[in-house]
Write an enzyme that holds these catalytic residues in place. Structure first.
Site, PDB file in Angstrom:
ATOM      1  N   ARG A  60     -21.134 -29.042  37.828  1.00  0.00           N
ATOM      2  CA  ARG A  60     -19.839 -28.966  38.527  1.00  0.00           C
ATOM      3  C   ARG A  60     -18.756 -28.514  37.548  1.00  0.00           C
ATOM      4  NH1 ARG A  60     -16.670 -33.288  38.860  1.00  0.00           N
ATOM      5  NH2 ARG A  60     -18.295 -34.739  39.463  1.00  0.00           N
ATOM      6  N   TYR A 113      -2.623 -12.690  52.199  1.00  0.00           N
ATOM      7  CA  TYR A 113      -3.879 -12.910  52.931  1.00  0.00           C
ATOM      8  C   TYR A 113      -3.692 -14.081  53.909  1.00  0.00           C
ATOM      9  CZ  TYR A 113      -8.740 -14.244  53.715  1.00  0.00           C
ATOM     10  OH  TYR A 113      -9.937 -14.583  54.298  1.00  0.00           O
ATOM     11  N   ASP A 185      -2.685 -11.828  43.400  1.00  0.00           N
ATOM     12  CA  ASP A 185      -3.999 -11.667  44.024  1.00  0.00           C
ATOM     13  C   ASP A 185      -4.374 -10.183  43.903  1.00  0.00           C
ATOM     14  OD1 ASP A 185      -6.128 -11.221  45.809  1.00  0.00           O
ATOM     15  OD2 ASP A 185      -5.452 -12.755  47.218  1.00  0.00           O
ATOM     16  N   LYS A 210     -15.364 -10.186  47.828  1.00  0.00           N
ATOM     17  CA  LYS A 210     -15.086  -8.841  48.316  1.00  0.00           C
ATOM     18  C   LYS A 210     -15.615  -7.790  47.329  1.00  0.00           C
ATOM     19  CE  LYS A 210     -12.969 -11.149  51.527  1.00  0.00           C
ATOM     20  NZ  LYS A 210     -11.534 -11.450  51.424  1.00  0.00           N
TER      21      LYS A 210
HETATM   22  C1  LIG Z   1     -10.818 -12.526  51.440  1.00  0.00           C
HETATM   23  C2  LIG Z   1      -9.593 -12.667  50.668  1.00  0.00           C
HETATM   24  C3  LIG Z   1      -9.232 -13.905  50.118  1.00  0.00           C
HETATM   25  C4  LIG Z   1     -10.049 -15.157  50.345  1.00  0.00           C
HETATM   26  O1  LIG Z   1     -11.306 -15.084  49.740  1.00  0.00           O
HETATM   27  P1  LIG Z   1     -12.585 -15.909  50.242  1.00  0.00           P
HETATM   28  O2  LIG Z   1     -13.605 -15.597  49.215  1.00  0.00           O
HETATM   29  O3  LIG Z   1     -12.920 -15.442  51.622  1.00  0.00           O
HETATM   30  O4  LIG Z   1     -12.197 -17.353  50.250  1.00  0.00           O
HETATM   31  C5  LIG Z   1      -8.076 -13.952  49.370  1.00  0.00           C
HETATM   32  N1  LIG Z   1      -7.285 -12.878  49.179  1.00  0.00           N
HETATM   33  C6  LIG Z   1      -7.598 -11.683  49.700  1.00  0.00           C
HETATM   34  C7  LIG Z   1      -6.698 -10.523  49.448  1.00  0.00           C
HETATM   35  C8  LIG Z   1      -8.752 -11.528  50.460  1.00  0.00           C
HETATM   36  O5  LIG Z   1      -9.054 -10.337  50.984  1.00  0.00           O
END
Ligand SMILES: *Cc1c(COP(=O)(O)O)cnc(C)c1O
Length: 399
Positions: A60, A113, A185, A210
């Protein structure tokens, strides 16, 4: 890593994090599923526990496979430190809950997001954190909000799903001047196309689910930045427990071997497709930072090395047209994901903003006639031909 000269992003994508020196080490990073790690000597165990010596105790907290993934992204973002999470949302929420306390204030954008905006609107206020969400491309308004005082300035560029671009250099400076921690982000751009830390951010976040992983088969998230900040976030995460699974770390690492190749191809392909769509009579508007027609193309050209694989467009004929044309696409998954080797398409109502009501989407300026289209690594001509047949069929039916 031993530096001969500074390696490029392609070389880093393949080698970074995997160069640990050991005789007869496996060529591919092993997946260490073990929850715990054995010690023959209690003193040695204690030194690792007190972080005086490198090593692992319990997965963890840290794990060798997860370490390799963190190291690869850390080197691609040229950061001092990195820590990973079970998902992108875990990376975002753990970061915000580490940095913010009751009576603090966070300034961010209306276009973050969907999950992130839920944290801002639903959860943080319950913990007594004041949240100010500004119009995404109104730099003056963001700067004014920041000047009033905030602990965190949280940014995203390009945004999801309308691909808005903000000037990270300019806003990071305003955040720094106000004494805020600046978080970006970078999921849509990837470290191949954009380096927020170089532009002045303190922390860069990815949904590794992604583009980093790129194969739509593993969830993960990561935060990179200074040793001091990342250590605090790591500490929150090891207790909170949103740790990345070693198997997911392995899949993400394997996916990242081709990050540079994929993103380079997707940059080129998405630009060509965006230009094609812009000329299509049934398409109302195309959103892609690489287009001259994009509101902030100038900023995008300055701060990005490529414009990414995701674009969106609105159709004449509204949601009915979206509903009629999407199922006709042969080379696109209709799914709530993006950044993969396969092309993926979907409307915001079932993808980025599934958490929002139609009214909330309207208020965020996200049209119901919008399609988000994440370009895969297929041949560009095939994708264009596919869009052509789907759109012309719908144009005939709807008009
Ligand atoms: C998908 C996404 C997230 C969240 O990510 P997860 O892995 O689905 O929790 C955050 N920011 C952006 C820009 C995203 O496209």
């Amino acid at each position: 890593m031993t530096a001969i000269s500074k390696p490029g992003l392609g070389t880093l994508s393949v080698w970074a994090g995997e160069e640990e020196e050991a005789p007869q080490k496996p060529s591919a990073v092993p997946v260490v599923h073990s929850v715990s790690f054995d010690y023959e000597d209690v003193d040695q165990w204690l030194e690792v526990a007190l972080q005086k010596k490198q090593g692992h105790i319990y997965s963890r907290n840290t794990n060798p496979t997860v370490d390799a993934f963190e190291e690869k992204v850390r080197l691609l973002e040229a950061a001092e430190a990195a820590t990973s999470f079970s998902t992108g949302m875990a990376a975002i929420s753990n970061t915000l809950f580490t940095l913010l306390s009751p009576r603090d204030r966070v300034v961010s954008l209306k276009d973050t997001y969907g999950g992130t905006s839920k944290i801002f609107l639903e959860f943080l206020p319950r913990f007594g954190v004041e949240v100010t969400l500004c119009d995404t491309t109104d730099h003056e308004a963001i700067e004014a909000a920041v000047r009033e005082g905030c602990q965190v300035l949280y940014l995203e560029s390009p945004t999801n799903p309308t691909l808005k671009v903000i000037d990270l250099d300019r806003l990071a400076e305003s955040g720094r001047n106000a004494g805020a921690t600046v978080v970006v982000d970078n999921t849509f751009a990837t470290p191949i196309n954009q380096s927020p830390l170089e532009l002045g951010a303190h922390l860069v976040i990815h949904s590794a689910t992604k583009c980093l992983g790129g194969h739509a088969d593993a969830l993960g998230g990561i935060v990179c930045g200074s040793r001091e900040l990342v250590q605090r976030i790591f500490h929150f995460r090891e207790i909170n427990g949103a740790s990345l699974d070693p198997m997911a770390a392995y899949l993400l690492l394997r996916g990242m071997k081709t990050l540079h190749l994929r993103i380079r191809h997707q940059n080129e392909s998405a630009l060509e497709i965006a230009r094609y769509l812009e000329g299509h009579p049934f398409v109302e508007q195309v959103f892609y930072p690489g287009l001259d027609s994009h509101e902030n193309h100038g900023i995008a050209k300055r701060q990005m090395r490529g414009f990414g694989g995701v674009l969106s467009f609105t159709l004449k004929g509204g949601f009915d047209a979206v509903r009629a044309s999407l199922p006709r696409l042969r080379y696109a998954h209709l799914a709530a994901n993006l950044g993969a080797v396969d092309t993926i398409a979907g409307p915001p109502a079932t993808t980025s903003h599934v958490e929002c009501t139609a009214e909330e989407r309207e208020a965020l300026g996200i049209p119901e006639s919008l399609v988000r289209y994440s370009v895969g690594i297929e041949d560009t001509e095939d994708l264009i031909a596919d869009l052509e047949q789907a759109l012309s069929h719908t144009a005939e039916k709807v008009s």
